[in-house]
Design a protein around this motif. Structure first.
Motif, PDB file in Angstrom:
ATOM      1  N   LYS A 225       0.828  -1.217   0.000  1.00 60.34           N
ATOM      2  CA  LYS A 225       0.000   0.000   0.000  1.00 60.34           C
ATOM      3  C   LYS A 225       0.860   1.264   0.000  1.00 60.34           C
ATOM      4  O   LYS A 225       0.349   2.364   0.118  1.00 60.34           O
ATOM      5  N   ASN A 226       2.158   1.084  -0.105  1.00 62.51           N
ATOM      6  CA  ASN A 226       3.137   2.180  -0.075  1.00 62.51           C
ATOM      7  C   ASN A 226       3.221   2.829   1.303  1.00 62.51           C
ATOM      8  O   ASN A 226       3.637   3.981   1.427  1.00 62.51           O
ATOM      9  N   GLU A 227       2.887   2.079   2.349  1.00 60.22           N
ATOM     10  CA  GLU A 227       3.011   2.564   3.720  1.00 60.22           C
ATOM     11  C   GLU A 227       4.355   2.131   4.292  1.00 60.22           C
ATOM     12  O   GLU A 227       4.802   1.003   4.061  1.00 60.22           O
ATOM     13  N   ILE A 228       4.992   3.000   5.065  1.00 56.81           N
ATOM     14  CA  ILE A 228       6.289   2.687   5.643  1.00 56.81           C
ATOM     15  C   ILE A 228       6.124   1.690   6.794  1.00 56.81           C
ATOM     16  O   ILE A 228       5.334   1.920   7.712  1.00 56.81           O
ATOM     17  N   ILE A 229       6.876   0.605   6.740  1.00 55.55           N
ATOM     18  CA  ILE A 229       6.791  -0.412   7.797  1.00 55.55           C
ATOM     19  C   ILE A 229       8.125  -0.594   8.532  1.00 55.55           C
ATOM     20  O   ILE A 229       8.160  -1.106   9.649  1.00 55.55           O
ATOM     21  N   SER A 230       9.233  -0.172   7.901  1.00 59.42           N
ATOM     22  CA  SER A 230      10.539  -0.351   8.520  1.00 59.42           C
ATOM     23  C   SER A 230      11.569   0.483   7.774  1.00 59.42           C
ATOM     24  O   SER A 230      11.217   1.372   6.994  1.00 59.42           O
ATOM     25  N   MET A 231      12.844   0.178   7.987  1.00 61.41           N
ATOM     26  CA  MET A 231      13.936   0.928   7.367  1.00 61.41           C
ATOM     27  C   MET A 231      15.120  -0.002   7.120  1.00 61.41           C
ATOM     28  O   MET A 231      15.404  -0.898   7.915  1.00 61.41           O
ATOM     29  N   VAL A 232      15.812   0.226   6.022  1.00 61.51           N
ATOM     30  CA  VAL A 232      17.058  -0.490   5.767  1.00 61.51           C
ATOM     31  C   VAL A 232      18.110   0.027   6.750  1.00 61.51           C
ATOM     32  O   VAL A 232      18.441   1.206   6.757  1.00 61.51           O
ATOM     33  N   GLN A 233      18.622  -0.875   7.597  1.00 62.62           N
ATOM     34  CA  GLN A 233      19.603  -0.463   8.594  1.00 62.62           C
ATOM     35  C   GLN A 233      20.881  -1.280   8.557  1.00 62.62           C
ATOM     36  O   GLN A 233      21.975  -0.752   8.708  1.00 62.62           O
ATOM     37  N   LYS A 234      20.749  -2.586   8.358  1.00 64.30           N
ATOM     38  CA  LYS A 234      21.921  -3.458   8.301  1.00 64.30           C
ATOM     39  C   LYS A 234      21.728  -4.510   7.212  1.00 64.30           C
ATOM     40  O   LYS A 234      20.598  -4.838   6.849  1.00 64.30           O
ATOM     41  N   VAL A 235      22.847  -5.010   6.730  1.00 62.32           N
ATOM     42  CA  VAL A 235      22.808  -6.075   5.732  1.00 62.32           C
ATOM     43  C   VAL A 235      23.724  -7.191   6.203  1.00 62.32           C
ATOM     44  O   VAL A 235      24.757  -6.940   6.839  1.00 62.32           O
ATOM     45  N   HIS A 236      23.346  -8.418   5.914  1.00 62.53           N
ATOM     46  CA  HIS A 236      24.169  -9.563   6.290  1.00 62.53           C
ATOM     47  C   HIS A 236      25.486  -9.500   5.524  1.00 62.53           C
ATOM     48  O   HIS A 236      25.499  -9.348   4.292  1.00 62.53           O
ATOM     49  N   THR A 237      26.598  -9.583   6.236  1.00 61.88           N
ATOM     50  CA  THR A 237      27.913  -9.429   5.600  1.00 61.88           C
ATOM     51  C   THR A 237      28.245 -10.562   4.642  1.00 61.88           C
ATOM     52  O   THR A 237      29.057 -10.391   3.723  1.00 61.88           O
ATOM     53  N   GLY A 238      27.616 -11.710   4.835  1.00 58.32           N
ATOM     54  CA  GLY A 238      27.917 -12.849   3.974  1.00 58.32           C
ATOM     55  C   GLY A 238      26.982 -13.003   2.797  1.00 58.32           C
ATOM     56  O   GLY A 238      27.266 -13.747   1.857  1.00 58.32           O
ATOM     57  N   PHE A 239      25.826 -12.304   2.844  1.00 59.47           N
ATOM     58  CA  PHE A 239      24.839 -12.452   1.769  1.00 59.47           C
ATOM     59  C   PHE A 239      23.978 -11.197   1.762  1.00 59.47           C
ATOM     60  O   PHE A 239      23.154 -10.989   2.649  1.00 59.47           O
ATOM     61  N   ASN A 240      24.155 -10.344   0.751  1.00 59.34           N
ATOM     62  CA  ASN A 240      23.506  -9.020   0.794  1.00 59.34           C
ATOM     63  C   ASN A 240      22.048  -9.019   0.361  1.00 59.34           C
ATOM     64  O   ASN A 240      21.494  -7.963   0.070  1.00 59.34           O
ATOM     65  N   HIS A 241      21.416 -10.179   0.353  1.00 60.04           N
ATOM     66  CA  HIS A 241      19.968 -10.239   0.130  1.00 60.04           C
ATOM     67  C   HIS A 241      19.228 -10.525   1.442  1.00 60.04           C
ATOM     68  O   HIS A 241      18.051 -10.863   1.432  1.00 60.04           O
ATOM     69  N   ILE A 242      19.959 -10.414   2.550  1.00 58.84           N
ATOM     70  CA  ILE A 242      19.336 -10.501   3.875  1.00 58.84           C
ATOM     71  C   ILE A 242      19.482  -9.133   4.530  1.00 58.84           C
ATOM     72  O   ILE A 242      20.598  -8.679   4.789  1.00 58.84           O
ATOM     73  N   CYS A 243      18.350  -8.489   4.776  1.00 61.37           N
ATOM     74  CA  CYS A 243      18.342  -7.105   5.228  1.00 61.37           C
ATOM     75  C   CYS A 243      17.653  -7.017   6.594  1.00 61.37           C
ATOM     76  O   CYS A 243      16.659  -7.700   6.835  1.00 61.37           O
ATOM     77  N   TYR A 244      18.201  -6.184   7.473  1.00 56.20           N
ATOM     78  CA  TYR A 244      17.653  -6.014   8.819  1.00 56.20           C
ATOM     79  C   TYR A 244      17.048  -4.624   8.956  1.00 56.20           C
ATOM     80  O   TYR A 244      17.603  -3.640   8.445  1.00 56.20           O
ATOM     81  N   GLY A 245      15.932  -4.525   9.714  1.00 58.86           N
ATOM     82  CA  GLY A 245      15.305  -3.225   9.939  1.00 58.86           C
ATOM     83  C   GLY A 245      14.594  -3.163  11.280  1.00 58.86           C
ATOM     84  O   GLY A 245      14.290  -4.190  11.891  1.00 58.86           O
ATOM     85  N   VAL A 246      14.327  -1.946  11.709  1.00 59.02           N
ATOM     86  CA  VAL A 246      13.628  -1.693  12.973  1.00 59.02           C
ATOM     87  C   VAL A 246      12.174  -2.160  12.858  1.00 59.02           C
ATOM     88  O   VAL A 246      11.611  -2.218  11.764  1.00 59.02           O
ATOM     89  N   SER A 247      11.557  -2.492  13.998  1.00 60.35           N
ATOM     90  CA  SER A 247      10.162  -2.944  13.973  1.00 60.35           C
ATOM     91  C   SER A 247       9.226  -1.790  13.615  1.00 60.35           C
ATOM     92  O   SER A 247       9.543  -0.618  13.835  1.00 60.35           O
ATOM     93  N   THR A 248       8.075  -2.135  13.066  1.00 59.94           N
ATOM     94  CA  THR A 248       7.079  -1.131  12.681  1.00 59.94           C
ATOM     95  C   THR A 248       6.656  -0.296  13.877  1.00 59.94           C
ATOM     96  O   THR A 248       6.555   0.935  13.798  1.00 59.94           O
TER      97      THR A 248
END
Length: 266
Positions: A225-248
């Motif tokens: 719905k184009n609503e903000i749910i989180s933020m890109v904050q960290k990425v897994h150093t071994g595989f950059n398709h795993i992304c970490y973000g703060v809770s909604t």
């Protein structure tokens, strides 16, 4: 007859597979211009210089030749950091939401000790926000290191539409996307957009199956719905398709305050 039925089934299954692979595309395409309007490139420049020097073991009143030499010869050190942010409406103004490590890298120590010599370090920070033809200086008005969140006030107000924050956390498997500047790749002529899925939680982080990289930090992750749910904050150093973000919930509480955030849910 059996062959015809089998052929029809195969064609139908292929068609369904094709549709299932393409069904999410309209969400991103439909919101692209709006996300592009709301996404900003952030450049933070830190300058560190020697502000004082003390040498231990000297007789009271004795000048330090070492300190004198260091104060004259030590050059200023400059560090440049880039990231992504989002124009938001905060306390009646258009401001920028980003990651704390983007707006406040904090990689310069207050003092540097070498043997008996202690050098006091003075740091100045300049933050610039750019989006299309808009460019403004910015300053930190709110930050939280533990949540890795930051809000910037702008020297000028842009004419932009601001996004909506989701009232609810996504469910596992939900479609998500973001627009950002990985490796600083963004300009007036293009903005990169990536999509993926919300995968669940680990500790206090939300985990996303999303491609992320340095420079994308601070990008707002959005639902279909184009609503903000989180933020890109960290990425897994071994595989950059795993992304970490703060809770909604934590993100919403940080921006609006806990009481205001709770009232939105009523």
């Amino acid at each position: 007859m059996m062959k015809s039925v089998i052929t029809v089934c195969i064609v139908v299954n292929i068609a369904l597979l094709f549709i299932s692979c393409q069904v999410r595309a309209p969400y991103v395409a439909g919101y692209y211009n709006l996300v592009n309007e709301q996404t900003v490139f952030i450049e933070t420049v830190d300058t560190a210089k020697a502000a004082g020097c003390v040498e231990a073991g000297l007789v009271k009143g004795e000048a330090s030749e070492v300190c004198e030499m260091l104060m004259q010869s030590l050059p200023d050190i400059h560090g440049k950091y880039v990231g992504t942010g989002t124009f938001i409406r905060h306390e009646g103004k258009i401001r920028v939401l980003t990651a704390e490590h983007v707006c406040f890298p904090d990689e310069v120590p207050d003092t540097v000790e070498r043997g008996t010599v202690v050098i006091q370090v003075e740091k100045t920070t300049e933050i610039t926000v750019a989006s299309g033809k808009f460019r403004a200086e910015a300053k930190i008005i709110k930050k939280d290191k533990s949540l890795d969140l930051c809000i910037l006030e702008l020297s000028e107000q842009p004419l932009v539409r601001t996004p909506v924050f989701s009232l609810y956390s996504p469910k596992r498997g939900d479609f998500v996307f973001y627009g950002g500047a990985p490796y600083g790749m963004i300009s007036e002529n293009f903005m990169l957009v990536y999509d993926g899925y919300y995968s669940g939680k680990m500790h206090n982080n939300m985990i996303f199956s999303l491609p992320c990289a340095s420079g994308a930090s601070g990008s707002s992750i959005r639902n279909e719905k184009n609503e903000i749910i989180s933020m890109v904050q960290k990425v897994h150093t071994g595989f950059n398709h795993i992304c970490y973000g703060v809770s909604t919930e934590a993100l919403r509480d940080f921006v609006f305050g806990k009481e205001s955030s709770k009232s939105l849910l009523k």
